[in-house]
Design a protein around this motif. Structure first.
Motif, short mmCIF file in Angstrom:
data_model
loop_
_atom_site.label_atom_id
_atom_site.label_comp_id
_atom_site.label_asym_id
_atom_site.label_seq_id
_atom_site.Cartn_x
_atom_site.Cartn_y
_atom_site.Cartn_z
N GLN A 30 -24.34 -48.17 -23.16
CA GLN A 30 -23.95 -47.58 -21.87
C GLN A 30 -25.20 -47.21 -21.09
O GLN A 30 -25.71 -46.10 -21.17
CB GLN A 30 -23.10 -46.34 -22.14
CG GLN A 30 -22.54 -45.76 -20.85
CD GLN A 30 -21.76 -44.50 -21.10
OE1 GLN A 30 -21.35 -44.25 -22.22
NE2 GLN A 30 -21.56 -43.72 -20.06
N THR A 31 -25.70 -48.21 -20.33
CA THR A 31 -26.96 -47.99 -19.63
C THR A 31 -26.77 -47.38 -18.26
O THR A 31 -27.71 -46.85 -17.69
CB THR A 31 -27.70 -49.31 -19.45
OG1 THR A 31 -26.82 -50.18 -18.76
CG2 THR A 31 -28.10 -49.91 -20.77
N GLY A 32 -25.57 -47.50 -17.71
CA GLY A 32 -25.35 -47.04 -16.34
C GLY A 32 -25.71 -48.10 -15.31
O GLY A 32 -25.55 -47.90 -14.12
N ARG A 33 -26.24 -49.24 -15.78
CA ARG A 33 -26.65 -50.27 -14.82
C ARG A 33 -25.50 -51.24 -14.61
O ARG A 33 -25.02 -51.88 -15.54
CB ARG A 33 -27.82 -51.08 -15.37
CG ARG A 33 -29.10 -50.31 -15.30
CD ARG A 33 -30.20 -51.30 -15.46
NE ARG A 33 -31.37 -50.68 -16.02
CZ ARG A 33 -32.21 -51.33 -16.80
NH1 ARG A 33 -31.94 -52.59 -17.12
NH2 ARG A 33 -33.26 -50.76 -17.25
N ALA A 67 -29.07 -46.52 -9.35
CA ALA A 67 -27.84 -45.73 -9.42
C ALA A 67 -27.24 -45.83 -10.81
O ALA A 67 -26.18 -46.40 -11.02
CB ALA A 67 -26.85 -46.22 -8.37
N ASN A 68 -27.98 -45.31 -11.81
CA ASN A 68 -27.50 -45.45 -13.18
C ASN A 68 -27.22 -44.10 -13.82
O ASN A 68 -27.34 -43.92 -15.01
CB ASN A 68 -28.52 -46.24 -14.03
CG ASN A 68 -29.86 -45.54 -14.07
OD1 ASN A 68 -30.02 -44.47 -13.46
ND2 ASN A 68 -30.80 -46.12 -14.76
N ARG A 69 -26.88 -43.13 -13.02
CA ARG A 69 -26.70 -41.77 -13.55
C ARG A 69 -25.49 -41.66 -14.45
O ARG A 69 -25.33 -40.70 -15.19
CB ARG A 69 -26.57 -40.77 -12.40
CG ARG A 69 -27.84 -40.64 -11.59
CD ARG A 69 -28.55 -39.33 -11.87
NE ARG A 69 -27.68 -38.19 -11.64
CZ ARG A 69 -27.65 -37.53 -10.48
NH1 ARG A 69 -28.38 -37.92 -9.46
NH2 ARG A 69 -26.88 -36.47 -10.35
N LEU A 70 -24.60 -42.60 -14.42
CA LEU A 70 -23.40 -42.54 -15.27
C LEU A 70 -23.71 -42.78 -16.73
O LEU A 70 -22.86 -42.65 -17.59
CB LEU A 70 -22.38 -43.59 -14.80
CG LEU A 70 -21.24 -43.08 -13.93
CD1 LEU A 70 -20.32 -44.23 -13.57
CD2 LEU A 70 -20.46 -42.00 -14.63
N ARG A 71 -25.01 -43.13 -17.00
CA ARG A 71 -25.36 -43.46 -18.37
C ARG A 71 -25.08 -42.29 -19.32
O ARG A 71 -24.57 -42.46 -20.40
CB ARG A 71 -26.84 -43.82 -18.43
CG ARG A 71 -27.31 -44.27 -19.78
CD ARG A 71 -28.77 -44.56 -19.73
NE ARG A 71 -29.50 -43.38 -19.24
CZ ARG A 71 -30.76 -43.43 -18.89
NH1 ARG A 71 -31.42 -44.56 -18.92
NH2 ARG A 71 -31.38 -42.35 -18.45
N ASP A 72 -25.46 -41.12 -18.81
CA ASP A 72 -25.34 -40.00 -19.74
C ASP A 72 -23.92 -39.50 -19.70
O ASP A 72 -23.58 -38.48 -19.56
CB ASP A 72 -26.34 -38.93 -19.36
CG ASP A 72 -27.73 -39.52 -19.30
OD1 ASP A 72 -28.04 -40.30 -20.22
OD2 ASP A 72 -28.49 -39.23 -18.35
N MET A 118 -29.38 -51.18 -6.81
CA MET A 118 -28.29 -50.76 -7.70
C MET A 118 -28.81 -50.18 -9.01
O MET A 118 -28.18 -49.33 -9.63
CB MET A 118 -27.38 -51.95 -8.02
CG MET A 118 -26.19 -52.08 -7.12
SD MET A 118 -25.33 -50.54 -6.86
CE MET A 118 -24.37 -50.47 -8.35
N ASP A 119 -29.99 -50.68 -9.45
CA ASP A 119 -30.48 -50.22 -10.75
C ASP A 119 -30.88 -48.75 -10.73
O ASP A 119 -30.97 -48.11 -11.77
CB ASP A 119 -31.66 -51.07 -11.19
CG ASP A 119 -31.19 -52.42 -11.69
OD1 ASP A 119 -29.95 -52.64 -11.60
OD2 ASP A 119 -31.99 -53.21 -12.15
#
Lengths: 611, 104
Positions: A585-588, B99-104, B96-97
């Motif tokens: 789950q990288t968020g990318r 905007a990856n805050r959903l990772r955690d 877009m890369d």
């Protein structure tokens, strides 16, 4: 007074509780008065009890309340009073009071006086419970209580790690015996359904024939407890180390009272032991081996207290020998006289140590005869009684034991001969001590003289050590009589002559120097033998190798919990897998899209192949 | 049917090529506007396939689906452009890369 029997253990217990709660905030004279006074009052109560019991000397049982009731197990808090109990109570409170009085001066400068008296009083209370209990479970409570106090007092000066180690050793080694004893109690309870000592004796006689396996096993387990507490082979190694405690502690616990608890246990349960001749034989043989082994060791020690410690082990060996050959009252008689003269010796040694800046090595003493006259006369009388010179108390009791051993069928004469050899050695080592410490040239000057609180107990114990042999103990009802019969006059004469010969030998070797053994001692064999005996027959090294090291090795192995490896493995694997998945789950968004495409391609490929 | 006849296969291949071009654009582009454009390309590639198939079978279904896809694409673009504006306002970037805050 007989109705107030419970007062006797309660007095020292209450004093112990008071001293513990106040934790040293009382003024010092009050602490000493409380500590010694409570035991003195208890001694007075014992005296009154004895006087009123003498009018009507029948055993009596006194039940205070039921301790607990679990199924058929119903131990009581109850006391049993007969001649044997009375004798033990008198020794504990009488000698105990003298030692407490002595302690008030000996420990005068110690900062934790309150802690000292709290432990000592607790010990006296526990010891009284031990001898007064009417059932084995209550006895066991006292038994563990004295073990605890022994631990606390051996490690009294706990700032020195050596003392702590000695205390732990005393605790752990006696615990081995105590475990055996607990198993014995369980076995007796499963077989007979009670732990009341009198009922046990009756039921056992109805249930078993002499020599039945179960009773032999049960008594052997009880013997294990006695061996641990009384420092007999093979569990004797803790007692010499226990000398790390203050000297009055050694006098009270490790000479006069606690270490004789094993003797009391066997005498108290003599009906059971009479049903188990093999165990009795073991008692006698163990006693003999112990007394010889300890006597040889005592002959080679340098430390005044260690000599006395080994001598205590040796004398308790005599008591065991006496019990084993059926001389029950002689065994208890020796217990009493030994309590007098060994307490005297320890207290006198304490006076020497106290006045000589805590010097323990006998070769750095010398010439104290005129400088410390009180200690000298006490030591002389104590040693005479220990060596069993005629007309001292030790002579009468040891003589009875040896004669009973001689009359014992089968191996009796051998036991007698061994006992005689022990008596010879006892005379030599005790007077070696006297000659080296009090005669010869002065090495260290005493910086003070014992005061009246030390001198008075010493004088009283001196008198007791001499006249103690003429007291007739009220044991006829409590213990079976020794087989009567007179051995040949030669036998009696030999046992009188042996101590005299021993003392003369000691004189010739250590004082007169007419007998020069230096060639023998300095030869290779002599040196090796000396080292061997000095180390106590290498028993400590043997146990170290046999038990302590394997135990420590196992402990080191198990320290990292190898058994849990499998469970921890499951945990670690799931954690690793979790991290693997959570890393996906990288968020990318582009990464998600790419993996979706990849998955789709794989899926299509599979479908295409299947189609 | 009058006029130039294009074989169905060619049209479908054309649609597939467009679709893959869109897909690759979706995967390699980091600018969100280009990603939205790639999505449009992919939608239109499928719409093209529908139209060609409808023409081939002589049925109106293909055209109807095309109308549906057109509507979906319009809706998607309106939502997508809203997202673009938000992204620009909040992160000051169109990458877009980031905007990856959903990772955690």
């Amino acid at each position: 007074m007989l109705d107030f029997l419970w007062l006797i253990p309660l007095l020292p217990l209450a004093s112990a509780a008071l001293l513990m709660v106040t934790a040293g905030s009382l003024p010092r004279p009050l602490i000493a008065a409380c500590g010694a006074g409570s035991v003195g009052l208890a001694a007075l109560c014992v005296l009154l009890t004895g006087l009123s019991w003498a009018h009507d000397p029948v055993p009596r049982q006194m039940e205070l309340w039921t301790w607990m009731q679990v199924g058929t197990l119903r131990p009581t808090i109850g006391f049993y009073l007969d001649g044997l109990t009375l004798v033990m109570m008198s020794v504990i409170t009488g000698v105990g009071f003298l030692i407490h009085l002595y302690s008030t001066e000996f420990m005068e400068e110690d900062e934790s006086l309150s802690r000292y008296f709290a432990y000592m009083n607790l010990f006296v209370a526990a010891m009284l419970i031990l001898v007064m209990a009417d059932n084995l479970l209550f006895l066991y409570l006292g038994w563990e209580g004295v073990g605890l106090c022994s631990y606390l007092l051996v490690g009294f000066w706990y700032r020195d790690p050596v003392n702590g180690a000695a205390a732990r050793k005393a605790f752990v080694v006696t615990r081995i015996g105590d475990t055996a004893m607990a198993l014995g109690l369980l076995l007796l309870f499963t077989e007979l359904g009670t732990l009341d000592i009198q009922q046990l004796a009756e039921l056992a006689q109805g249930k078993w024939q002499p020599g039945d396996t179960t009773i032999v096993l049960a008594t052997a387990l009880l013997l294990g407890g006695a061996v641990g507490k009384s420092a007999q082979l093979p569990l004797h190694t803790w007692l010499p180390d226990a000398m790390a405690g203050p000297t009055p502690v050694s006098a009270l616990i490790h000479a006069a009272t606690m270490v004789t608890a094993g003797v009391y246990l066997i005498a108290r349960n003599h009906e059971l032991f009479l049903l188990a001749p093999p165990t009795l034989l073991a008692v006698a043989v163990l006693g003999l081996l112990t007394l010889l082994l300890a006597a040889f060791t005592a002959l080679n020690q340098h430390d005044i207290k260690r000599i006395l410690a080994y001598s205590t082990i040796s004398q308790i060996g005599y008591m065991f020998l006496g019990l084993g050959v059926g001389a029950w009252s002689a065994g208890i008689f020796h217990l009493v006289t030994h309590a007098f003269f060994k307490a005297l010796l320890f207290l006198a040694a304490g006076a020497v140590i106290h006045c000589l800046h805590h010097e323990h090595n006998i070769f750095r003493m010398g010439g104290l005869r005129t400088r410390l006259p009180v200690a000298f006369w006490s030591f002389l009388i104590g040693s005479a009684a220990l060596a069993a010179l005629p007309f001292t108390s030790g002579f009468y009791s040891k003589d009875q034991i040896l004669l009973a051993a001689y009359q014992w069928p089968q191996i009796g004469p051998w036991l007698w001969a061994g006992g005689l050899l022990g008596a010879l050695l006892t005379a030599i080592y005790s007077f070696r001590l006297v000659f080296i410490v009090f005669f010869g040239e002065a090495q260290t000057e005493p910086d003070r003289q014992p005061g009246w609180r030390m001198a008075l107990p010493l004088s009283i114990l001196c008198v007791a050590s001499i006249v103690g042999g003429w007291i007739s103990l009220p044991l006829a009802e409590a213990l079976p009589a020794t087989q009567s019969g007179h051995p040949a006059a030669a036998v009696e004469w030999i046992s009188i002559a042996i101590p005299v010969i021993g003392v003369s030998l000691a004189y010739l070797i250590f004082l007169g120097r007419q007998l020069d053994l230096s060639a023998l001692v300095n030869s290779g064999l002599g040196q090796r033998l000396h080292q061997f005996w000095y180390s106590g027959w290498r028993m400590d090294a043997l146990y170290n190798w046999l038990w302590v090291r394997p135990y420590q090795f196992t402990a080191r192995l198990l320290k990292d919990e190898p058994v849990d490896l499998a469970y921890n493995g499951v945990v670690h694997t799931s954690v690793a897998l979790h991290h693997l998945l959570s890393n996906l789950q990288t968020g990318r968004m582009r990464w998600y899209a790419s993996t979706m495409v990849g998955g789709l391609i794989v899926l299509l490929a599979v479908l295409a192949r299947a189609g | 049917m009058p006029g130039l006849q294009v074989p169905l296969e060619h049209v479908l291949m054309m649609a597939a090529a467009l679709f893959i071009a869109g897909l690759v654009g979706l995967m390699v582009r980091r600018n969100i506007i280009f990603i939205l454009m790639s999505l449009e390309v992919m939608l239109n590639a499928s719409a093209l396939a529908f139209v060609a198939a409808g023409a081939h079978w002589g049925q109106a279904d293909g055209q109807i689906i095309f109308m549906l896809i057109l509507t979906v694409a319009a809706a998607e673009v309106s939502v997508g452009l809203g997202l673009v504006l938000l992204l620009q306002r909040r992160f000051k970037t169109l990458d877009m890369d980031n905007a990856n805050r959903l990772r955690d």
